[in-house]
Design a protein around this motif. Structure first.
Motif, short mmCIF file in Angstrom:
data_model
loop_
_atom_site.label_atom_id
_atom_site.label_comp_id
_atom_site.label_asym_id
_atom_site.label_seq_id
_atom_site.Cartn_x
_atom_site.Cartn_y
_atom_site.Cartn_z
N ALA A 183 -43.45 48.01 -37.76
CA ALA A 183 -44.97 48.35 -36.77
C ALA A 183 -44.37 49.24 -36.00
N LEU A 184 -43.80 49.85 -35.53
CA LEU A 184 -43.64 50.85 -34.40
C LEU A 184 -44.53 51.77 -34.68
N TYR A 185 -43.67 52.03 -36.29
CA TYR A 185 -44.03 53.33 -36.79
C TYR A 185 -45.97 54.27 -37.00
N ASP A 186 -46.27 52.61 -36.58
CA ASP A 186 -48.02 52.76 -36.84
C ASP A 186 -48.31 52.32 -35.02
N ASP A 187 -47.24 52.25 -34.16
CA ASP A 187 -47.81 52.29 -33.03
C ASP A 187 -48.28 53.74 -32.10
N LYS A 188 -49.41 53.58 -31.44
CA LYS A 188 -49.80 55.12 -31.05
C LYS A 188 -49.35 55.86 -29.66
N ASP A 189 -48.25 55.31 -29.08
CA ASP A 189 -47.61 55.33 -27.88
C ASP A 189 -46.62 56.42 -28.90
N VAL A 190 -46.06 55.78 -29.66
CA VAL A 190 -44.75 56.54 -30.33
C VAL A 190 -45.66 57.70 -30.69
N ALA A 191 -46.10 57.63 -31.37
CA ALA A 191 -47.01 58.51 -32.45
C ALA A 191 -47.39 59.68 -31.67
N ALA A 192 -47.71 59.44 -30.35
CA ALA A 192 -48.66 60.31 -29.63
C ALA A 192 -47.29 60.61 -28.66
N ALA A 193 -45.83 60.17 -28.34
CA ALA A 193 -44.82 61.17 -27.87
C ALA A 193 -43.72 61.93 -29.19
N GLN A 194 -43.77 60.97 -29.61
CA GLN A 194 -43.81 61.94 -31.37
C GLN A 194 -43.85 62.21 -32.44
N PRO A 195 -44.95 62.69 -32.54
CA PRO A 195 -45.44 63.31 -34.17
C PRO A 195 -44.70 63.17 -35.14
N PHE A 196 -43.87 63.59 -35.26
CA PHE A 196 -43.65 64.02 -35.87
C PHE A 196 -42.93 62.62 -37.00
N PRO A 201 -44.48 59.14 -37.57
CA PRO A 201 -45.15 58.47 -38.55
C PRO A 201 -44.30 58.93 -40.14
N LEU A 202 -44.52 60.35 -40.24
CA LEU A 202 -43.92 60.89 -41.26
C LEU A 202 -42.70 60.35 -41.80
N TRP A 203 -41.92 59.65 -41.24
CA TRP A 203 -40.70 59.80 -41.40
C TRP A 203 -39.91 57.56 -42.09
N LYS A 204 -42.02 56.64 -41.39
CA LYS A 204 -41.53 55.93 -42.85
C LYS A 204 -40.85 55.83 -44.20
N PRO A 205 -41.21 56.49 -44.67
CA PRO A 205 -40.96 56.82 -46.50
C PRO A 205 -39.75 56.76 -46.18
N ILE A 206 -38.99 58.07 -45.68
CA ILE A 206 -37.80 58.44 -46.28
C ILE A 206 -36.99 57.93 -45.76
N PHE A 207 -36.88 56.78 -44.80
CA PHE A 207 -35.72 55.30 -44.49
C PHE A 207 -36.75 54.16 -45.55
N GLU A 208 -37.55 54.61 -46.51
CA GLU A 208 -37.49 53.59 -47.65
C GLU A 208 -36.73 53.46 -48.79
N THR A 209 -36.16 55.61 -49.06
CA THR A 209 -35.50 56.08 -49.84
C THR A 209 -34.42 56.61 -49.51
N ALA A 210 -33.89 56.74 -48.34
CA ALA A 210 -33.15 57.07 -48.18
C ALA A 210 -31.33 56.84 -48.56
N VAL A 211 -30.73 58.14 -48.98
CA VAL A 211 -29.36 57.74 -49.46
C VAL A 211 -28.09 56.82 -48.76
N PRO A 212 -27.58 55.91 -49.42
CA PRO A 212 -27.16 55.02 -48.33
C PRO A 212 -25.31 55.67 -48.65
N ARG A 213 -24.97 55.44 -47.93
CA ARG A 213 -22.99 55.97 -48.24
C ARG A 213 -22.60 54.59 -48.99
#
Length: 421
Positions: free
Chosen positions: A345-358, A360-372
């Motif tokens: 839910a924090l990836y949709d938080d307006k305060d987080v998005a305002a402080a770190q504009p990049f 929200p774009l990383w949310k899908p990366i975590f869904e496909t990230a490669v585990p060791r």
């Protein structure tokens, strides 16, 4: 009552034994990368003021490999001096028997976190660590320099090398003699495992050891990926990159002496700090792919907090763990340090998005990230990783070819595996 207040109330409540809780002193072992240690200090101070408990911070070296070695020694000895451990995402299968099962204590909040991250910290049905923040590396690029030379952020590693060399050479000709095209983590440690896994996986060369336990590393695509990386040394990357960890790479980048950098997202906030030579001059995009049509690969990273089964104050330690992993604390961490939340839910938080504009774009990366391959290799993961990064480092430094080193690595891993992981 919000999450943090419920967690803190636990510390002042009556324990199940019926005796009033007294102020306790516990300790947390935490790493010292970037500004993370200062953030922990600040949050611990809040916890102390609101609960009356005291928390001692045991500062660990920034190298995750050194940190793990020290943890293993302490836990094997049944050390009671450390109650809470900050743990890397890959350590859960190796240290599970030494940590308290947090399943029951976190059932009210654990559902907020990415299921894949919760699963990574669950061993034999036991939640052994509370997610605190996650991570996946990015490609940082000098937006000003790419615009100056009419370049686009690269989609493949080949494009990266070409763009890096072109801009590097032109900037040097213009008088910036110390600039390099690309910096990354090439030292012989866990960070090199992460880098090399990204090169190999994005080239279609597998994941070192597959989820079924098969050793897949000795193949032509993996060797080609390592040969590619070797070609960077001395051309677009300094020879010194063979000794770089996260902070050494950031140091080159943040002083304005690199066009591209591969690093974790904590460096975003630091790069935009008041003392940064590149403040406002850079952007971030997902890491390149090995070739067109192959998906990029970003190694799943991140840190968690676990309670030692040898702790004499497990209730207080669990309360601290829940506090550090709470939505409120994760939001502060995201805003102040650009560390990635494990709470979706924090990836949709307006305060987080305002402080770190990049972010929200990383949310899908975590869904496909490669585990060791820690889940596949279990307690032997650290040895697997050390042998892998050793083979990679030998290749990068010119000790044996990629094909030779991977063939030898396959033999070593086969011997290590024995009858099974």
């Amino acid at each position: 009552m919000n999450i943090s207040m419920r967690v803190l109330a636990l510390c002042g409540s009556v324990l199940s034994t019926g005796f009033a809780a007294q102020a306790a002193e516990i300790s947390i072992a935490a790493n010292s990368t970037g500004k993370g240690l200062n953030f922990i200090r600040e949050q611990v101070s809040v916890f102390e003021k609101q609960t009356g408990h005291k928390v001692k911070i045991v500062s660990m070296p920034p190298s995750s490999s050194e940190q793990f070695s020290q943890y293993r020694l302490w836990l094997a000895a049944g050390n009671t001096d450390v109650d809470v451990y900050q743990t890397d995402v890959v350590w859960a299968p190796q240290l599970a028997e030494q940590f308290v099962d947090l399943t029951e204590a976190t059932k009210d909040v654990i559902g907020q976190h990415f299921p894949s991250i919760v699963a990574s910290q669950t061993v034999d049905g036991k939640l052994v660590a509370m997610p605190m923040y996650t991570d996946a590396p990015a490609l940082f690029y000098r937006k000003d320099l790419l615009e100056k030379y009419s370049k686009q952020p690269p989609k493949t590693w080949t494009e990266l090398a070409e763009t890096a060399k072109d801009i590097q050479d032109k900037e040097r000709a213009a008088g910036l003699k110390d600039i390099w095209g690309f910096v990354f983590q090439g030292s012989a440690y866990e960070g090199l495992t992460c880098n090399a896994l990204e090169w190999i996986a994005s080239a279609g060369g597998g994941r070192i050891v597959e989820t079924n336990g098969d050793i897949s590393i000795n193949n032509e695509k993996a060797a080609a990926a390592l040969d590619m990386a070797k070609s960077w040394i001395g051309t677009i990357s300094p020879q010194g990159a063979l000794a770089y960890k996260e902070e050494e790479a950031r140091g080159i980048w943040q002083t304005g002496n690199s066009v591209f950098m591969r690093n974790w997202t904590y460096t975003y906030a630091l790069g935009n700090g008041a003392d940064s030579a590149i403040k406002g001059k850079f952007g971030v995009v997902p890491l390149p792919a090995g070739a067109e049509g192959i998906a990029p690969a970003s190694t799943l990273g991140g840190w968690n907090v676990a309670v030692s089964k040898y702790s004499k104050h497990q209730d207080v330690a669990i309360a601290l763990v829940k506090f550090l992993g709470s939505a409120e604390t994760q939001k502060k961490r995201a805003v102040e340090l650009s560390n990635m939340p494990t709470i979706a839910a924090l990836y949709d938080d307006k305060d987080v998005a305002a402080a770190q504009p990049f972010m929200p774009l990383w949310k899908p990366i975590f869904e496909t990230a490669v585990p060791r391959p820690s889940a596949a290799t279990k307690v032997k993961y650290n040895e697997v990783s050390a042998k892998f990064w050793g083979a990679v480092h030998n290749t990068l430094s010119g000790t044996g070819s990629a094909a030779e080193n991977l063939e030898l690595l396959e033999v070593e891993l086969t011997d290590l595996k024995g009858n099974g992981w």
